[in-house]
Design an enzyme around this catalytic site. Structure first.
Site, PDB file in Angstrom:
ATOM      1  N   HIS A 446      26.573   7.229  61.084  1.00 62.75           N
ATOM      2  CA  HIS A 446      25.777   6.216  60.397  1.00 62.75           C
ATOM      3  C   HIS A 446      26.311   4.804  60.615  1.00 62.75           C
ATOM      4  CE1 HIS A 446      22.440   5.212  58.091  1.00 62.75           C
ATOM      5  NE2 HIS A 446      22.716   5.744  56.903  1.00 62.75           N
ATOM      6  N   ASP A 450      20.889   4.516  62.601  1.00 67.85           N
ATOM      7  CA  ASP A 450      20.207   4.485  61.307  1.00 67.85           C
ATOM      8  C   ASP A 450      19.265   5.675  61.182  1.00 67.85           C
ATOM      9  OD1 ASP A 450      17.509   3.693  62.429  1.00 67.85           O
ATOM     10  OD2 ASP A 450      18.684   1.948  63.042  1.00 67.85           O
TER      11      ASP A 450
END
Length: 476
Positions: A446, A450
């Site tokens: 992450h 995204d």
């Protein structure tokens, strides 16, 4: 007086003697003429310390898993000596010399160190195989000369049997063009090279026999029974627990897992799941299976999953990238080296299919067959287990629908595939139909990926599998 071999001569000469010889000249006079003794430190054989060479990839120690010889055995060049296991691969070590094994420096499950003696071999000094310097400091051989394993980038990839054939015919492997995978030199290459040198006409090299699907079915009629055997059966009687606690060191692939998963803890994982309707792909595979079997290849669903992932990575290259330790630079990988998690007796291993972006579905199936065979035998090479850029884990072969896969650094994404189930679903007309449903679980880094990017990639991958004919438009 320390003398290994005594011979009369006309004068006193000392040849590299390692022994101090003290005697009186007058005591060595004979009636017919004066003769003195000659000493030599060379016996009928020399002991060579055969050292463990550099296996590569920064490996400094390995575990000795099995010895193929024992003290007193005779060995020839390229004979297998032992099998060792690093935290990345299993390697078979072969002999550099012809001789007799005099000492094994390690026992099974001992840790052997690169550059340290592995065995002592007594060689025939009269053949001049090794000089006196070789006895003291044996230069390490390259990894390819010691092992059966393939290592990419080396100009002479060949098995010991092929090397022996080349040696017997005084052929330099560097002069032979290999036709095997990664330019590996095969037996046929040596024979063809020999034929060109001698002008002999050799018969065509034997090819794998093409077996039609119906003949295979006749040879193995008990396929349904094999599936029944895979169902877990409870033990006939309770297991009695006795004895003491046992502590074992973490070695081999387990050690690699500890290192990799510890590094993975530093990555903030993002999860995403979806379900895929594989009804059309199941039908397509059933049609293609007989064609693949006629070519001697087992066709599973995995080649389709891998190729669809590669097509998706072309559109979303951030998923085929790596992030440096300082999180300052992202490297986009040109090759799609897609790893496939495998459950073996040695533990979890993740070999990868190289350059999937330029491979057909059939090419991927061939490579998967090779990796699975080597993985089951514990013979995967270091090149097969390193260099991955993206990973798929088919947990569904064991059971379960969803998983939470852990990213394998330095990769940034991984997918876990669940089992295929027949479930009721609605078609476009609103009718309830049987559908082949598989669940997929993605994990992504992450820090650079995204949720929207992961979802779009998953949707594209899903569309390729739900409509396999659409893959034809993008295949290269």
């Amino acid at each position: 007086v320390c003398i290994h071999r005594v011979r009369s001569c006309s004068s006193v000469r000392f040849i590299k003697s390692k022994y101090v010889c003290v005697f009186d000249k007058s005591a060595l006079k004979f009636s017919h003429q004066q003769r003195l003794f000659r000493t030599s430190a060379v016996s009928c054989g020399q002991i060579v310390q055969f050292k463990l060479s550099d296996i590569g990839e920064g490996i400094t120690e390995v575990t000795v898993k099995e010895w193929y010889i024992k003290e007193g055995d005779s060995v020839s060049q390229f004979d297998s000596i032992c099998e060792v296991q690093s935290d990345k691969a299993s390697v078979t070590i072969t002999s550099r010399y012809d001789g007799i094994i005099r000492k094994l420096h390690y026992s099974i499950d001992d840790i052997a160190f690169v550059g340290k003696p592995l065995v002592d071999i007594e060689i025939d000094a009269s053949k001049g195989v090794a000089s006196e310097e070789d006895v003291v400091e044996t230069p390490p051989m390259s990894h390819e000369e010691h092992t059966h394993q393939e290592i990419k980038g080396h100009k002479t990839l060949a098995t010991p049997a092929v090397r022996r054939l080349a040696m017997e015919n005084n052929i330099k492997l560097s002069e032979v063009v290999g036709t095997g995978k990664d330019n590996r030199i095969l037996k046929e290459d040596i024979l063809n090279y020999l034929a060109k040198q001698t002008g002999a006409i050799l018969p065509p090299s034997p090819k794998a026999e093409i077996v039609p699907p119906q003949r295979r079915a006749e040879a193995v009629p008990a396929a349904p029974k094999d599936k029944a055997r895979k169902i877990p059966v409870p033990a006939p009687r309770p297991i009695a627990f006795a004895g003491k606690d046992k502590t074992e060191p973490v070695t081999g692939f387990q050690k690699a897992m500890v290192k990799t998963m510890s590094a993975a803890l530093k990555i903030p994982h993002f999860g995403y799941s979806d379900e895929i309707d594989l009804t059309q792909l199941v039908q397509l595979r059933e049609e293609l299976k007989p064609l693949a079997e006629m070519r001697g290849v087992k066709l599973s669903f995995m080649p389709f999953f891998i190729k669809a992932a590669s097509l998706g990575l072309l559109q979303y290259p951030i998923l085929n990238a790596s992030l440096d330790e300082n999180c300052q630079n992202v490297t986009y990988k040109a090759s799609h080296n897609i790893g496939v998690a495998m459950d073996t007796e040695q533990g979890l291993i993740v070999p990868n299919v190289k350059n999937v972006q330029v491979c057909s579905v059939f090419d991927i199936a061939v490579e998967l067959n090779r990796l699975q065979s080597l993985g089951s035998a514990g013979q995967l090479g270091t090149s097969d287990l390193t260099g991955g850029t993206f990973t798929l884990s088919n947990i569904g072969t064991i059971g379960g629908t969803y998983a939470k896969p852990v990213i394998l650094p330095p990769e940034v994404a991984i997918g876990a595939l669940g089992k295929i189930q027949v479930l009721p679903r609605f078609n476009s007309k609103g009718e309830v139909v049987k559908a082949q449903i598989m669940n997929v679980s993605w994990s992504a880094d992450h820090r650079i990926i995204d949720g929207a990017t992961m979802a779009r990639f998953s949707n594209l991958w899903k569309s390729y599998l739900e409509n396999p004919a659409s893959m034809l438009l993008d295949l290269k």
